[in-house]
Motif scaffolding. Structure first.
Motif, PDB file in Angstrom:
ATOM      1  N   ARG A   9       0.834  -1.193   0.000  1.00 43.85           N
ATOM      2  CA  ARG A   9       0.000   0.000   0.000  1.00 43.85           C
ATOM      3  C   ARG A   9       0.878   1.256   0.000  1.00 43.85           C
ATOM      4  O   ARG A   9       1.976   1.271   0.574  1.00 43.85           O
ATOM      5  CB  ARG A   9      -0.923  -0.012   1.212  1.00 43.85           C
ATOM      6  N   CYS A  10       0.405   2.312  -0.638  1.00 43.27           N
ATOM      7  CA  CYS A  10       1.214   3.511  -0.831  1.00 43.27           C
ATOM      8  C   CYS A  10       0.579   4.787  -0.295  1.00 43.27           C
ATOM      9  O   CYS A  10       1.258   5.824  -0.224  1.00 43.27           O
ATOM     10  CB  CYS A  10       1.522   3.708  -2.315  1.00 43.27           C
ATOM     11  N   ASP A  11      -0.684   4.774   0.042  1.00 40.45           N
ATOM     12  CA  ASP A  11      -1.395   6.015   0.349  1.00 40.45           C
ATOM     13  C   ASP A  11      -1.482   6.270   1.856  1.00 40.45           C
ATOM     14  O   ASP A  11      -1.779   5.351   2.635  1.00 40.45           O
ATOM     15  CB  ASP A  11      -2.807   5.981  -0.227  1.00 40.45           C
ATOM     16  N   GLY A  12      -1.248   7.532   2.235  1.00 41.80           N
ATOM     17  CA  GLY A  12      -1.497   7.997   3.603  1.00 41.80           C
ATOM     18  C   GLY A  12      -0.787   7.193   4.669  1.00 41.80           C
ATOM     19  O   GLY A  12       0.359   6.778   4.521  1.00 41.80           O
ATOM     20  N   GLY A  13      -1.508   6.956   5.761  1.00 38.83           N
ATOM     21  CA  GLY A  13      -0.934   6.224   6.884  1.00 38.83           C
ATOM     22  C   GLY A  13      -0.686   4.765   6.593  1.00 38.83           C
ATOM     23  O   GLY A  13       0.017   4.090   7.353  1.00 38.83           O
ATOM     24  N   ALA A  14      -1.238   4.242   5.502  1.00 41.61           N
ATOM     25  CA  ALA A  14      -1.024   2.835   5.138  1.00 41.61           C
ATOM     26  C   ALA A  14       0.267   2.630   4.363  1.00 41.61           C
ATOM     27  O   ALA A  14       0.619   1.494   4.054  1.00 41.61           O
ATOM     28  CB  ALA A  14      -2.204   2.328   4.313  1.00 41.61           C
ATOM     29  N   LEU A  15       0.997   3.705   4.037  1.00 42.14           N
ATOM     30  CA  LEU A  15       2.239   3.586   3.286  1.00 42.14           C
ATOM     31  C   LEU A  15       3.202   2.627   3.992  1.00 42.14           C
ATOM     32  O   LEU A  15       3.511   2.795   5.167  1.00 42.14           O
ATOM     33  CB  LEU A  15       2.890   4.961   3.128  1.00 42.14           C
ATOM     34  N   GLY A  16       3.664   1.634   3.268  1.00 44.13           N
ATOM     35  CA  GLY A  16       4.597   0.666   3.832  1.00 44.13           C
ATOM     36  C   GLY A  16       3.964  -0.621   4.300  1.00 44.13           C
ATOM     37  O   GLY A  16       4.674  -1.575   4.633  1.00 44.13           O
ATOM     38  N   GLU A  17       2.634  -0.676   4.288  1.00 44.90           N
ATOM     39  CA  GLU A  17       1.962  -1.898   4.747  1.00 44.90           C
ATOM     40  C   GLU A  17       1.896  -2.908   3.608  1.00 44.90           C
ATOM     41  O   GLU A  17       1.560  -2.575   2.475  1.00 44.90           O
ATOM     42  CB  GLU A  17       0.555  -1.580   5.234  1.00 44.90           C
TER      43      GLU A  17
END
Length: 902
Positions: free
Chosen positions: A723-731
């Motif tokens: 995932r790349c968007d917002g607080g999910a970046l890196g998940e």
């Protein structure tokens, strides 16, 4: 002699002058970056450890030499000239030993990372945290290597000095008939222990050797046994106790040397032989016959450590995805997802844009990147490619003129941006940003600073704020010129700076030119990666910078940076080519480089990474916190492809957490294959940036995706998503499919495409008569509880690489739809009319390339229904004529669905 001295002085002046010139240019560049303090820290960190080690080694060698002379019955004061030469030799030898044995950055990292709180992970054998293996252990290894080398060299210096001076007194007088007879027995080792200094060095050496055995225990954590990495049963139960035995043998031998009993050295040799032989014998006799039973707990450690080292521990979700072969799709519910399907493969897009937007032979589009923007209030996937200048492509005469690459052709101009899901009626990309001057076709974007002074193809040096106007972009038969208005570069107008630049680059035209003005500035390190490597070379920088348009209309490069190590206990080592062999990686840094003024910002992204924490301690002014990055740039941060590829390679084996399954490789996976490579043969799919939805969510988001198949099979078994968007970046999320139900993989859909009579007939026809078919990368998109497969097909002339989108294949389960447009294919698949609404899906354009008015774009519902019915009937007749009765029946089913919906 006099001429030689003069030549030597000239050489020293020239070399020293060039060094001083380079030093001055470096200072100006670091001053431009606002990081002079960081530069001074780097210089001191790189030199102070070696200087200190060199001085200590010099002192040791000088003392060893002096004590050797004293042992021979003479002294330094009695031979003043010799004493000066010996002192110089000791200094040179000390410097050589320090340079060859001391890695300054290992020492510096120890100072930066010693005692850090590196998280909860500790190795299960010794109980140390990661910081011990990243900083303390390498530092101790350097110190030990240095001490052993200094001890050996000092002992040799002492012994050779003592024997040499003793032998000198024994030399006979010169006899012309007999010559000089030398008694080589004087160089024997007998009596070596008579010297207290030499005995002391011997004791110190053996104590250091005991320390080496002590550190060797930790090397067991990196041993690769094939089925696992790290301490196995033999290492824990036999090798570790034997290493303690070797330590004891070294200590006893040291005591024996101190007491003049050298025979104790045989005990050390005996323990070493036992250490070399016993583990191999026990492995062959006891472990091999029952390996999985004995090694099971150690394999479990290896799996857990490897997953943790490659970022597959925290921020990872493994989801059982009960995908069905076929399921109804609600188009209205998934409108935003379906409207963002990328119809342009980046390779085809890049080739097409190179043909229609290069404008001049010296303009190049080095790379095309996938990103996302809010266009007309909705998330849209776009393709972006910068237009840069390659001065090597200038005409011969223009390239030969020194002024052109340095004063005139100084920068690229603008970029091309296109929505990934939209095409023109000619099958070309629908461009949102194009041409020079830049034409921006949407109010959602603006471009106020299209000039690219820093990029991926930039040459150097260039000079700005000069008396010579710069080329900006072509206009008809002429050119539009400009003058730089930014703060990039450093002052170059003064004679000393021009001389320094001329010396450092070896180009005397810089000193002689008349085009420089008082406000002129010199730009160097204009390639984005070179700029970052000069500023923070201890970070591994991604090879694929990508360009972002800010809200103010400026262009900014974003680059991912990695911290790596090969010292993580129990972790499997992978070879990343230019990066090297590693067993630990984190995407801990994200950098931005302004394309107009070259300003650089480094943002710390990995708070839990001990390597990053150490560098932050060492260079407190170099990094900014992640929170300091502007939100408009955070919106374009992405999960990098390099680390994603590596994690996919790791996960295809290490998703097996059961030690027995892992040992037998019962459920090993492969990266799925497809046919879109240049070879036309099956190749592993490349990770793909897509806008898609995750199971359980109706909100599309930007993500990086790849797919897995079982070993040597082509059916789908898993989907990996970053995932790349917002607080999910890196998940990371891993969608694990059922092993009991067959779900088609990309290669199986590719095979069905190749075997379809209509498609294969078209492909064969288009691959003749000067044209070539290109198959785009197949997208595999999870939609609710099923998977949608989409592949664009392009055609291009053999003589000109300008692909045009010709057909689209959409598949789900056993259904394969092949039509002229994506909307038609989706309509046939779902049985619902799909309207290419303004700003969505495939765009309709006027002759000028501009979208038509809203009223003209909207067709009457009855007219659309009529077109769909006619299309299905036409397809039905074709299939019946070809004897494809099953496929023809599906067209009747589609007509039936349309009738029920109406």
């Amino acid at each position: 002699m006099g001429r030689g001295l003069i030549l030597a002085l000239i050489l020293v002046v020239l070399l020293g002058g060039r060094w001083a010139a380079g030093f001055a240019i470096e200072y100006e560049w670091w001053h431009e970056m606002g990081q002079v303090e960081t530069w001074i820290q780097m210089l001191s960190y790189g030199s102070v450890p070696v200087i200190g080690a060199g001085l200590l080694a010099f002192l040791t060698f000088w003392v060893a030499h002096a004590r050797g002379m004293k042992h021979a019955g003479t002294g330094m004061r009695e031979h003043p000239v010799y004493a000066k030469l010996a002192t110089l030799a000791a200094l040179l030898l000390g410097t050589l030993v320090a340079v060859s044995t001391v890695d300054s950055w290992t020492v510096v990292r120890w100072f930066g990372g010693h005692g850090l709180n590196s998280g909860a992970w500790r190795d299960p054998v010794f109980g140390h945290p990661l910081s011990f293996y990243f900083f303390d252990l390498p530092f101790l290894g350097v110190i030990l290597h240095y001490l052993l080398t200094v001890t050996v060299v000092a002992a040799l210096a002492h012994w050779l000095t003592a024997r040499g001076w003793s032998l000198k007194d024994q030399l006979p007088e010169w006899n012309p008939q007999e010559g000089i007879k030398v008694d080589l027995a004087g160089f024997s080792l007998r009596g070596a222990l008579d010297s207290g200094f030499l005995r002391g060095l011997g004791v110190f050496f053996l104590l250091a050797w005991a320390g080496k055995f002590y550190l060797d225990r930790y090397d067991l954590l990196l041993d690769d046994h094939g089925s696992l990495v790290g301490v196995d049963w033999v290492a824990e139960n036999l090798t570790l106790p034997l290493l303690w035995l070797n330590i004891g043998g070294a200590l006893i031998a040291a005591a024996g040397i101190l007491m003049r009993k050298p025979k104790t050295l045989f005990l050390l040799v005996a323990t070493y032989i036992v250490l070399a032989v016993a583990p191999m014998a026990v492995t062959a006799v006891y472990v091999r016959p029952s390996e999985i039973t004995i090694q099971k707990p150690y394999i479990k450690r290896h799996i857990e450590a490897t997953r943790s080292a490659y970022g597959l521990g925290a921020h990872v979700k493994e989801i059982d995805f009960a995908a069905k072969l076929e399921a109804p799709i609600d188009i209205s519910k998934h409108r935003q997802l379906l409207d963002n399907v990328r119809l342009w493969d980046w390779r085809a897009f890049h080739d097409t844009v190179t043909q229609i937007q290069a404008l001049r032979p010296y303009y190049v589009f080095h790379d095309s990147d996938v990103d996302r923007y809010q266009i007309d209030g909705q998330l849209r996937q776009v393709l972006v490619t910068p237009r840069e200048i390659d001065v090597t492509q200038l005409p011969g005469d223009a390239r030969a003129r020194w002024i052109n690459p340095h004063f005139i052709y100084t920068h690229g101009y603008g970029m091309v941006v296109a929505e990934a899901a939209r095409i023109t009626k000619e099958g070309l990309p629908l461009l949102l940003v194009q041409d020079a001057p830049a034409v921006v076709k949407t109010p959602s974007l603006k471009l106020t600073r299209p000039e690219l002074y820093y990029g991926e193809v930039s040459h150097e040096p260039v000079f700005v704020h000069t008396k010579q106007p710069e080329f900006n972009y072509p206009s008809g038969a002429g050119n539009v010129e400009t003058r730089y208005e930014g703060k990039g570069g450093f002052p170059i107008s003064s004679i000393p700076m021009r001389l320094a630049a001329a010396l450092s680059t070896g180009d005397w035209n810089i000193l002689l030119t008349s085009y420089l003005a008082p406000e002129s500035r010199m730009m160097i390190r204009r390639k984005v990666r070179e700029r970052l490597e000069a500023m923070a070379g201890f970070v591994v920088w991604d090879a694929d910078p990508y360009l972002v348009i800010t809200k103010e209309g400026r262009l900014t490069w974003m680059v991912d940076g990695y911290t790596t190590s090969d010292a993580h206990p129990y972790s499997k080592i992978f070879d990343l080519g230019d990066v090297g062999r590693i067993n630990y990686i984190r995407n801990s840094v994200k950098a931005t480089v302004d394309a107009y003024d070259g300003s650089v910002n480094l943002y710390a992204f990995g708070d839990s990474d001990p390597l990053l924490q150490a560098y932050e301690h060492l260079f407190p002014k170099l990094f900014k916190p992640w929170s300091a990055m502007p939100e408009e740039l955070k919106a374009h941060a992405r999960y990098p492809e390099l680390i994603f590829r590596l994690q996919a390679e790791v996960y295809r084996t290490y998703h097996m957490t059961n030690p027995e399954a892992f040992f037998n490789k019962e459920d090993q996976w492969d990266i799925a294959r497809n046919l879109n490579g240049p070879s036309g043969k099956p190749e592993p799919v490349s990770p793909t940036y897509v806008v898609a939805t995750l199971p359980g969510s109706d909100e599309p988001e930007f993500m990086l995706m790849t797919t897995f198949t079982p070993r040597n099979k082509d059916n789908l078994i898993g989907v990996m998503v970053a995932r790349c968007d917002g607080g999910a970046l890196g998940e990371l999320q891993f969608l694990q499919l059922s092993k009991q139900e067959l779900i088609f993989g990309p290669m199986q859909i590719e095979a069905r495409i190749s075997q379809d009579q209509n498609i294969s007939k078209d492909l064969t026809l288009w691959n003749q008569q000067g044209s070539q078919v290109l198959r785009g990368q197949m997208l595999v998109l999870p939609v609710e509880n099923t998977l949608l497969y989409i592949e664009p097909i392009y055609i291009q002339a053999s003589e000109a690489r300008m692909p045009q989108l010709k057909k689209v294949v959409v598949a789900m389960g056993n259904r394969l739809i092949y039509t002229d447009t994506y909307e038609q294919a989706l309509s046939e698949l779902t049985g619902s009319a799909v309207q290419p609404a303004q700003g969505k899906g495939q765009a309709t354009t006027t002759e000028s390339g501009k979208p038509p008015a809203q009223g003209a774009a909207t067709q009457d519902a009855a007219s659309r229904l009529k077109d769909e019915i006619q299309a299905h009937l036409k397809r039905y007749k074709e299939l019946m004529a070809q004897g494809q009765f099953a496929e023809a029946g599906k067209e009747i089913e589609a007509l039936d669905r349309l009738a029920r919906q109406r």
